[in-house]
Motif scaffolding. Sequence first.
Motif, mmCIF file in Angstrom:
data_model
loop_
_atom_site.group_PDB
_atom_site.id
_atom_site.type_symbol
_atom_site.label_atom_id
_atom_site.label_comp_id
_atom_site.label_asym_id
_atom_site.label_seq_id
_atom_site.Cartn_x
_atom_site.Cartn_y
_atom_site.Cartn_z
ATOM 1 N N ALA A 1 113.848 -89.484 -98.037
ATOM 2 C CA ALA A 1 115.122 -88.753 -97.714
ATOM 3 C C ALA A 1 115.512 -89.268 -96.764
ATOM 4 O O ALA A 1 116.392 -90.004 -97.282
ATOM 5 C CB ALA A 1 115.196 -87.488 -97.360
ATOM 6 N N GLU A 2 115.116 -90.037 -95.800
ATOM 7 C CA GLU A 2 115.436 -90.990 -95.752
ATOM 8 C C GLU A 2 116.052 -92.727 -95.960
ATOM 9 O O GLU A 2 117.376 -92.912 -95.943
ATOM 10 C CB GLU A 2 115.089 -91.691 -93.490
ATOM 11 C CG GLU A 2 115.223 -90.650 -92.591
ATOM 12 C CD GLU A 2 114.504 -90.780 -91.623
ATOM 13 O OE1 GLU A 2 113.571 -91.546 -91.592
ATOM 14 O OE2 GLU A 2 113.826 -89.629 -90.415
ATOM 15 N N GLY B 1 117.517 -76.569 -93.643
ATOM 16 C CA GLY B 1 116.882 -76.730 -94.855
ATOM 17 C C GLY B 1 116.901 -78.979 -94.510
ATOM 18 O O GLY B 1 118.297 -79.670 -94.430
ATOM 19 N N PRO B 2 115.713 -79.262 -95.532
ATOM 20 C CA PRO B 2 115.618 -80.349 -96.283
ATOM 21 C C PRO B 2 116.266 -80.698 -97.201
ATOM 22 O O PRO B 2 116.822 -81.791 -97.873
ATOM 23 C CB PRO B 2 114.489 -80.457 -96.275
ATOM 24 C CG PRO B 2 113.998 -78.891 -96.922
ATOM 25 C CD PRO B 2 115.149 -78.269 -95.968
ATOM 26 N N ALA B 3 117.655 -79.572 -97.933
ATOM 27 C CA ALA B 3 118.274 -79.584 -98.737
ATOM 28 C C ALA B 3 118.971 -81.197 -98.918
ATOM 29 O O ALA B 3 118.979 -82.055 -100.045
ATOM 30 C CB ALA B 3 119.231 -78.939 -99.320
ATOM 31 N N GLY B 4 119.333 -81.890 -97.757
ATOM 32 C CA GLY B 4 120.399 -82.915 -97.982
ATOM 33 C C GLY B 4 119.795 -84.192 -98.237
ATOM 34 O O GLY B 4 119.903 -84.836 -98.900
ATOM 35 N N GLY B 5 118.453 -84.121 -97.781
ATOM 36 C CA GLY B 5 117.687 -85.236 -98.003
ATOM 37 C C GLY B 5 117.405 -85.539 -99.410
ATOM 38 O O GLY B 5 117.439 -86.695 -99.906
ATOM 39 N N ILE B 6 117.148 -84.004 -100.171
ATOM 40 C CA ILE B 6 116.870 -84.207 -101.383
ATOM 41 C C ILE B 6 117.843 -84.371 -102.526
ATOM 42 O O ILE B 6 117.514 -85.414 -102.950
ATOM 43 C CB ILE B 6 115.880 -82.839 -101.663
ATOM 44 C CG1 ILE B 6 114.307 -82.319 -100.418
ATOM 45 C CG2 ILE B 6 116.060 -82.163 -103.099
ATOM 46 C CD1 ILE B 6 114.551 -80.853 -100.470
ATOM 47 N N ALA B 7 118.645 -83.882 -101.943
ATOM 48 C CA ALA B 7 119.951 -83.824 -102.505
ATOM 49 C C ALA B 7 120.056 -85.755 -102.988
ATOM 50 O O ALA B 7 120.511 -86.087 -104.178
ATOM 51 C CB ALA B 7 121.227 -83.734 -102.317
ATOM 52 N N LYS B 8 119.889 -85.912 -101.972
ATOM 53 C CA LYS B 8 120.134 -87.517 -101.588
ATOM 54 C C LYS B 8 118.854 -88.639 -102.455
ATOM 55 O O LYS B 8 119.673 -89.422 -102.910
ATOM 56 C CB LYS B 8 120.130 -88.530 -100.145
ATOM 57 C CG LYS B 8 121.297 -88.737 -99.318
ATOM 58 C CD LYS B 8 121.101 -89.153 -98.134
ATOM 59 C CE LYS B 8 119.895 -90.261 -97.854
ATOM 60 N NZ LYS B 8 120.322 -90.823 -96.653
#
Lengths: 210, 210, 210, 210
Positions: free
Chosen positions: A28-29, A106-113
């Motif tokens: 994600a990063e 959640g990690p939603a942002g990272g996943i979306a990225k």
Amino acid sequence: MTDTEPKWRRRKEARPQEIAEAALAVFAERGFAAAKLEEIAKRAGVSKAALYLYFDTKEALFAEVVRTAVAPGVARVRGMIEASELPFDQFLQLFAGALTANALTGPAGGIAKMVIGESRNFPQLARLWVDEIVGPMLSALTGVVAKAQAKGEVRSGDPRVYAVQIVAPFLVSVLWRETFVPVGEEPFDLQALAAQHLATLRGGLMERAS
Amino acid sequence: MTDTEPKWRRRKEARPQEIAEAALAVFAERGFAAAKLEEIAKRAGVSKAALYLYFDTKEALFAEVVRTAVAPGVARVRGMIEASELPFDQFLQLFAGALTANALTGPAGGIAKMVIGESRNFPQLARLWVDEIVGPMLSALTGVVAKAQAKGEVRSGDPRVYAVQIVAPFLVSVLWRETFVPVGEEPFDLQALAAQHLATLRGGLMERAS
Amino acid sequence: MTDTEPKWRRRKEARPQEIAEAALAVFAERGFAAAKLEEIAKRAGVSKAALYLYFDTKEALFAEVVRTAVAPGVARVRGMIEASELPFDQFLQLFAGALTANALTGPAGGIAKMVIGESRNFPQLARLWVDEIVGPMLSALTGVVAKAQAKGEVRSGDPRVYAVQIVAPFLVSVLWRETFVPVGEEPFDLQALAAQHLATLRGGLMERAS
Amino acid sequence: MTDTEPKWRRRKEARPQEIAEAALAVFAERGFAAAKLEEIAKRAGVSKAALYLYFDTKEALFAEVVRTAVAPGVARVRGMIEASELPFDQFLQLFAGALTANALTGPAGGIAKMVIGESRNFPQLARLWVDEIVGPMLSALTGVVAKAQAKGEVRSGDPRVYAVQIVAPFLVSVLWRETFVPVGEEPFDLQALAAQHLATLRGGLMERAS
DNA sequence: CATGAATGAGACTTCATTCAT
DNA sequence: GATGAATGAAGTCTCATTCAT
């Protein structure tokens, strides 16, 4: 035999899970290509070679991780769909509440990225997401809107577009958080955004012309 | 005698532009790390070494390309700001029209992907974009909304959030195009989306409660 | 069953040493810039990549190798200093003996070449050598000479120059060996040179004017 | 037609000479491999491509430059040989004077560095130098010594070794200048060194034992 | 199971050299 | 003759992946 092992020692069975979590964070990063297995291993507290005990290749690890991150989302979508018997107004409130609670933590942002950034390099990934998550979610929402239109709760118009209008600000603020907050920008208060967004959806942005 | 195809042609003036375009395309498709200089060179019709006549490093090429892609956008934002004297309703129409025209044609989607995807790896890039493009754009829009609120044209509420609500569906549909259309999904008709979005902003999504 | 020659062997403890030796040889022969990591790796019996398990960069490898080659020399210089209580004549004999024994066998010639040849490109290297080896050695020798002068054993004159006079022929013959012997020139017999040099230092080159 | 050109403009005929000088400087500083044609061209005030109008390859330029630097030295050696009819003592004085005058000013140090540093990579170079410079010089000096021995002016002993003893301190101090003076060490005063060296050669380093 | 050690393939980058003007 | 523009070959370095313990 006897339990001489320190109690904090991690269980073997937990390993794959730990690795997946570390991998999710790093992917994600950094994105797929820039993520180094070494860093994933370090964060998971194992050796690089150990990753291969659980995953065949970097690509497989990536796919698996993204796929896994999907599961809870799927359930939630199903829940939303079932809630669709509610009056539309209440449905929206529920929906926004769910998004807010989830997107915040959640990690939603990272996943979306990841999905956005790597979709060209991993079309299967894009497909998976369309098929498993985004597609169902969008259809469900579209369906709810259409049903509400039938009941006269929602104006006429393309329900799929309405669905996008409903979801977009949430998605954008999550991407904002992932992209610009790390360099010092103010994040959006999802709670407040949700409230204001709902109000706008209800009555429009502008003062009644009358 | 006849045109015996020289091994290469001298095109000092054209080259940087050609390279930048090729680079933009490849970076937008692959992301920074996965983009290979070899492919950029091939698409630009030059040798790998030639890239280094115009750009110092891969990173510099990336930064330059992304930075350059900014320029037209800046001008457009300025234009929007000047349009802010119009009645809010007309402003929105103009704004949506500009976005539609630009986002449809331009490389905006690819650039957005790059900025989102590489922001953690290139914080300078995120900063640049906040400072030069996204920030001004958002403030300008926020300012216009605030002014309209003062004139009683727009409801009370956080103008920054209103700005996001206005822009988000456009951004999302561009990202959709970049991410899911390549794997077979239906794109959004920006024109139609703009029309419906404006209507919603005007009067809300829902039928008047009466 | 039988010894099926594994693709590679684990030798953590031996490897750095082996690599350093190979590197020293190649650097001494070729100089820094012309030395290829491929050749060093081949001579050390490892892959190019393995070099990076033990050294960060080519430059670091170079510096480390040259620095390491210093250690034994330092000890020897210390020994010489302690021997400085002897009558000067005996001291010289001891000193010449030590130089002869070392310069004959060791990699001193190659190292000297490297230091001389790369000093402009690696000033740190020149500094290191001045500080750790050449400087101390020269001062020690200078000190011994000065002390001997005080005791009336050595004529008046700049002791630092005397030190150079004492050492120079040894250095020159080692450089000769490195430079011209490989193309077929006769090397100098260090043993014989030492004997004759000592005699000259004692009584001059020329027949007593009587 | 008319001489409208600025007077400082360099003559075409001077070009090769200018290039050679620039090349000598750069090669002496960096060594062959680390020397960049770009730098040589820049120092000579011409384009990289222009170098190829006068020299076929980098290697050819190198060889040519080193060879050229030889010429004056050769003449000087011849002179020394002719001076060999003098009494040995006077010869030494003359010789030391010549070395001092030349080694002080000239590029001798840089050339020596190049020959030493690149002899393994360019054996032809080492050969050239042995044949043209070092060899003749050493034989000449050896011959003079031998003749002086025959006349009873010089003690018995290997005349070749005596020759080295005579020359070594000069060579060492020039190498010192090239190697350690750039990093801040004190250079040797060649004049003083010459004087003291001659005295030592005459009467030995040590006080007469008697 | 787990890992430290090792590697092959490939990426970016440099530079001597050549071509078209 | 002179040069800016271009390139191919080569070198350093990285990293996913595998082997031996």
